[in-house]
Design an enzyme around this catalytic site. Sequence first.
Site, PDB file in Angstrom:
ATOM      1  N   SER A 234       0.797  -1.221   0.000  1.00 57.45           N
ATOM      2  CA  SER A 234       0.000   0.000   0.000  1.00 57.45           C
ATOM      3  C   SER A 234       0.829   1.270   0.000  1.00 57.45           C
ATOM      4  CB  SER A 234      -0.938   0.009   1.219  1.00 57.45           C
ATOM      5  OG  SER A 234      -0.189   0.017   2.424  1.00 57.45           O
ATOM      6  N   HIS A 262      -4.961  -5.001   0.167  1.00 53.78           N
ATOM      7  CA  HIS A 262      -5.088  -4.056  -0.943  1.00 53.78           C
ATOM      8  C   HIS A 262      -5.118  -4.732  -2.311  1.00 53.78           C
ATOM      9  CE1 HIS A 262      -4.598  -0.284   1.372  1.00 53.78           C
ATOM     10  NE2 HIS A 262      -3.889  -1.051   2.182  1.00 53.78           N
ATOM     11  N   LYS A 294     -11.890  -2.371   2.594  1.00 53.61           N
ATOM     12  CA  LYS A 294     -11.476  -1.726   1.352  1.00 53.61           C
ATOM     13  C   LYS A 294     -12.426  -2.135   0.231  1.00 53.61           C
ATOM     14  CE  LYS A 294      -6.958  -1.479   3.425  1.00 53.61           C
ATOM     15  NZ  LYS A 294      -7.429  -1.992   4.754  1.00 53.61           N
TER      16      LYS A 294
END
Length: 446
Positions: A234, A262, A294
């Site tokens: 990230s 991610h 996310k």
Amino acid sequence: MGIGENLRQQLAAKALKRQLERATAAAAAPGAPDPRAAQTAHLVSPRERFESMPQYQQVRLMREMGARLRVESPFFRVHEGIAGATTRIDGREYVNFANYSYLGFAGDPVVVARTKAAVDRYGTSASASRIVAGERPVHRELEHALASLYETDDCLAFVSGHATNVTVIDTLFGPGDLVVHDSLAHNSILMGAQLSGAKRLSFAHNDWQALDELLARVRGDYRNVLIAIEGLYSMDGDFPDLQRFCEVKERHGGFLMVDEAHSLGVLGATGKGIREQCGVESARVDLWMGTMSKTLAGCGGFIAGCQPLVDMLRYLAPGFTYSVGLAPSLAEASLAALECMLAEPERVARLQARGRQFLTEARAAGLDTGTSEGFAVVPVITGSSVKAAQWANSLFDEGINVQPIFYPAVEEKAARLRFFICSTHEPEQITRAVRALAQLAGRRVS
């Protein structure tokens, strides 16, 4: 800004950086107890004792750095509604690049409707640990869906992504074991290794050969070895060669853990993550870790893997057995987002196109994007914490919200702005941001 003022700021930043380094070292060092401190503690107020702690000195120095350099803090800004490709702060709309809703599901009408229905059915909280009194059908539905996605026996959902890594590593490994991780691994991996009591070693970022050489030297000294890497990093927006890491794991008889916080919904043709991106069979990874905050539009973390692994965690991991269960409404939100992701692969394609656009235009403008592959995360490296903060505030004045990352989160020379790209960003929003960056950097954009 004049040359003299710029030099003054640089000197002030270096002085404060040295102070911050000393405070950080003091906070990390255990230190010998002072027998006189206990005798006089009652004479000093709790406030003064907190203020004297080296951890507080770190916070104080970071605030002082901003004040001395006349840089307004870009942190803890209040978003007034749904934060997606755009957001509203203090009544003004901004193009938003500080947002992890990669496929736009946080605020999607279908996801929101199902979440509201779950609140009506289950209330707002599980109210207790699931092992005692907190189980709801939606918890298992989500876990079964994630296990199916990863083609594993089972899955376990936790209330926090950070806590997932901490409690899983701490539960499974201990003295006599080795945890070896990428040098840029997330704090949660480092904390889990530290709390476990296992030996902790790192290897150069994404360097499977360095890992192979390390394990060739030390593998025989340890009972169990955990190799911890991430699907998409990230800070830098790059990813490992998963095939090679699997080969190293198999050669040395270790366990491989991949943190997909991610990369789920971002990598692979249909968003199934790094194994789809790299063409690796799911079973070659022992612990699939991910987060629901996310792509999956909720909150919490999960571990997917074989049945013995999940059984151990379900009954023995303190972060699960002693923690409240995931709120049923959040479990429903993530389940809905997962189902939508699989039903709408065009979102993944659009996200990847937007990421490539940002990376291509930024590099064409002469901006330093490091090792980013252009999948959702693209840093623009400024090389200075002061410059990163100044650029973030200048962009904010222009209606663009992006967060700076500076020392001590990264090395001073690696200070940056970190752009998170979503499928909901429009091409013109990306072009606008890159042009504004190029102007700040003194670059010409055709």
